[in-house]
Design a protein around this motif. Sequence first.
Motif, PDB file in Angstrom:
ATOM      1  N   GLY A  95       0.803  -1.213   0.000  1.00 48.44           N
ATOM      2  CA  GLY A  95       0.000   0.000   0.000  1.00 48.44           C
ATOM      3  C   GLY A  95       0.833   1.258   0.000  1.00 48.44           C
ATOM      4  N   ASP A  96       0.260   2.313  -0.538  1.00 49.96           N
ATOM      5  CA  ASP A  96       0.867   3.640  -0.541  1.00 49.96           C
ATOM      6  C   ASP A  96       2.234   3.651  -1.211  1.00 49.96           C
ATOM      7  OD1 ASP A  96       0.487   6.316  -0.072  1.00 49.96           O
ATOM      8  OD2 ASP A  96       1.339   6.265   1.948  1.00 49.96           O
ATOM      9  N   GLY A  97       2.415   2.765  -2.212  1.00 48.51           N
ATOM     10  CA  GLY A  97       3.666   2.712  -2.956  1.00 48.51           C
ATOM     11  C   GLY A  97       4.780   1.933  -2.294  1.00 48.51           C
ATOM     12  N   ILE A  98       4.517   1.314  -1.154  1.00 44.88           N
ATOM     13  CA  ILE A  98       5.541   0.573  -0.406  1.00 44.88           C
ATOM     14  C   ILE A  98       5.503  -0.898  -0.829  1.00 44.88           C
ATOM     15  CG2 ILE A  98       6.355  -0.102   1.880  1.00 44.88           C
ATOM     16  CD1 ILE A  98       4.825   2.444   2.914  1.00 44.88           C
ATOM     17  N   LYS A  99       6.670  -1.440  -1.145  1.00 43.89           N
ATOM     18  CA  LYS A  99       6.784  -2.848  -1.555  1.00 43.89           C
ATOM     19  C   LYS A  99       7.800  -3.553  -0.666  1.00 43.89           C
ATOM     20  CE  LYS A  99       5.916  -1.537  -6.318  1.00 43.89           C
ATOM     21  NZ  LYS A  99       6.530  -1.382  -7.640  1.00 43.89           N
ATOM     22  N   THR A 100       7.490  -4.797  -0.313  1.00 44.35           N
ATOM     23  CA  THR A 100       8.412  -5.613   0.482  1.00 44.35           C
ATOM     24  C   THR A 100       8.610  -6.974  -0.184  1.00 44.35           C
ATOM     25  OG1 THR A 100       6.672  -6.582   1.871  1.00 44.35           O
ATOM     26  CG2 THR A 100       7.691  -4.523   2.652  1.00 44.35           C
ATOM     27  N   ALA A 101       9.704  -7.609   0.152  1.00 47.33           N
ATOM     28  CA  ALA A 101      10.004  -8.976  -0.274  1.00 47.33           C
ATOM     29  C   ALA A 101      11.035  -9.517   0.703  1.00 47.33           C
ATOM     30  CB  ALA A 101      10.558  -9.008  -1.702  1.00 47.33           C
ATOM     31  N   ALA A 102      11.207 -10.824   0.710  1.00 47.60           N
ATOM     32  CA  ALA A 102      12.247 -11.434   1.539  1.00 47.60           C
ATOM     33  C   ALA A 102      12.849 -12.612   0.781  1.00 47.60           C
ATOM     34  CB  ALA A 102      11.677 -11.882   2.880  1.00 47.60           C
ATOM     35  N   LEU A 103      14.153 -12.749   0.930  1.00 48.23           N
ATOM     36  CA  LEU A 103      14.883 -13.853   0.319  1.00 48.23           C
ATOM     37  C   LEU A 103      15.718 -14.535   1.383  1.00 48.23           C
ATOM     38  CD1 LEU A 103      14.976 -11.207  -1.810  1.00 48.23           C
ATOM     39  CD2 LEU A 103      15.763 -13.056  -3.270  1.00 48.23           C
ATOM     40  N   LYS A 104      16.122 -15.761   1.098  1.00 47.51           N
ATOM     41  CA  LYS A 104      17.073 -16.446   1.968  1.00 47.51           C
ATOM     42  C   LYS A 104      18.423 -16.416   1.270  1.00 47.51           C
ATOM     43  CE  LYS A 104      14.276 -19.646   4.609  1.00 47.51           C
ATOM     44  NZ  LYS A 104      14.057 -21.061   4.942  1.00 47.51           N
ATOM     45  N   ASP A 105      19.445 -15.983   2.014  1.00 46.71           N
ATOM     46  CA  ASP A 105      20.787 -16.038   1.443  1.00 46.71           C
ATOM     47  C   ASP A 105      21.179 -17.511   1.308  1.00 46.71           C
ATOM     48  OD1 ASP A 105      21.848 -16.965   3.898  1.00 46.71           O
ATOM     49  OD2 ASP A 105      22.664 -15.018   4.446  1.00 46.71           O
ATOM     50  N   PRO A 106      22.275 -17.823   0.625  1.00 47.83           N
ATOM     51  CA  PRO A 106      22.651 -19.231   0.443  1.00 47.83           C
ATOM     52  C   PRO A 106      22.957 -19.971   1.739  1.00 47.83           C
ATOM     53  CG  PRO A 106      23.833 -17.833  -1.116  1.00 47.83           C
ATOM     54  CD  PRO A 106      23.148 -16.922  -0.133  1.00 47.83           C
ATOM     55  N   PHE A 107      22.970 -19.253   2.861  1.00 48.52           N
ATOM     56  CA  PHE A 107      23.337 -19.848   4.138  1.00 48.52           C
ATOM     57  C   PHE A 107      22.140 -20.015   5.069  1.00 48.52           C
ATOM     58  CE2 PHE A 107      26.295 -16.939   2.200  1.00 48.52           C
ATOM     59  CZ  PHE A 107      27.245 -17.845   1.738  1.00 48.52           C
ATOM     60  N   GLY A 108      20.934 -19.572   4.611  1.00 50.88           N
ATOM     61  CA  GLY A 108      19.709 -19.764   5.383  1.00 50.88           C
ATOM     62  C   GLY A 108      19.183 -18.543   6.112  1.00 50.88           C
ATOM     63  N   ASN A 109      19.910 -17.415   6.084  1.00 46.53           N
ATOM     64  CA  ASN A 109      19.429 -16.193   6.739  1.00 46.53           C
ATOM     65  C   ASN A 109      18.353 -15.536   5.884  1.00 46.53           C
ATOM     66  OD1 ASN A 109      21.386 -15.924   9.035  1.00 46.53           O
ATOM     67  ND2 ASN A 109      22.835 -15.944   7.337  1.00 46.53           N
ATOM     68  N   VAL A 110      17.302 -15.008   6.510  1.00 41.65           N
ATOM     69  CA  VAL A 110      16.259 -14.293   5.792  1.00 41.65           C
ATOM     70  C   VAL A 110      16.673 -12.820   5.672  1.00 41.65           C
ATOM     71  CG1 VAL A 110      13.837 -13.593   5.788  1.00 41.65           C
ATOM     72  CG2 VAL A 110      14.467 -15.880   6.589  1.00 41.65           C
ATOM     73  N   VAL A 111      16.657 -12.315   4.434  1.00 39.85           N
ATOM     74  CA  VAL A 111      17.033 -10.937   4.129  1.00 39.85           C
ATOM     75  C   VAL A 111      15.802 -10.227   3.587  1.00 39.85           C
ATOM     76  CG1 VAL A 111      18.548  -9.468   2.748  1.00 39.85           C
ATOM     77  CG2 VAL A 111      19.367 -11.693   3.556  1.00 39.85           C
TER      78      VAL A 111
END
Length: 121
Positions: A95-111
Amino acid sequence: MEEKPFLGLRTVIYAAPRLEETKEWYAKALAIAPYFDEPFYVGFNVGGYELGLIPDAPIVEGSTITYWGVANIAEVKERLLNLGATLHTDIDDVGDGIKTAALKDPFGNVVGLIENPHFKQ
């Protein structure tokens, strides 16, 4: 007026049991070298905030995600995927132009990634 006890976010710590490999991946992903590089801790200065890598910390997926500000979330998502990250949650327009996403680095941490036009670069 009472002095504010919190000054803001300063440091995010990611587990890095494979420290050298993790350091190299983040140097490529962030396009910067660490400013502090020791066997017990590696620190990157990312726009005035610190990303710390600790080899002794366990990788545990929890309910907290730290979102790193980006100018173009689609470009950064593709960059990280090309470097070996995997998709955790796809781009979501919250909403309001804000976008989110999350990925896991190759070591398992969520970024987490956030594109927020209301925050200046």
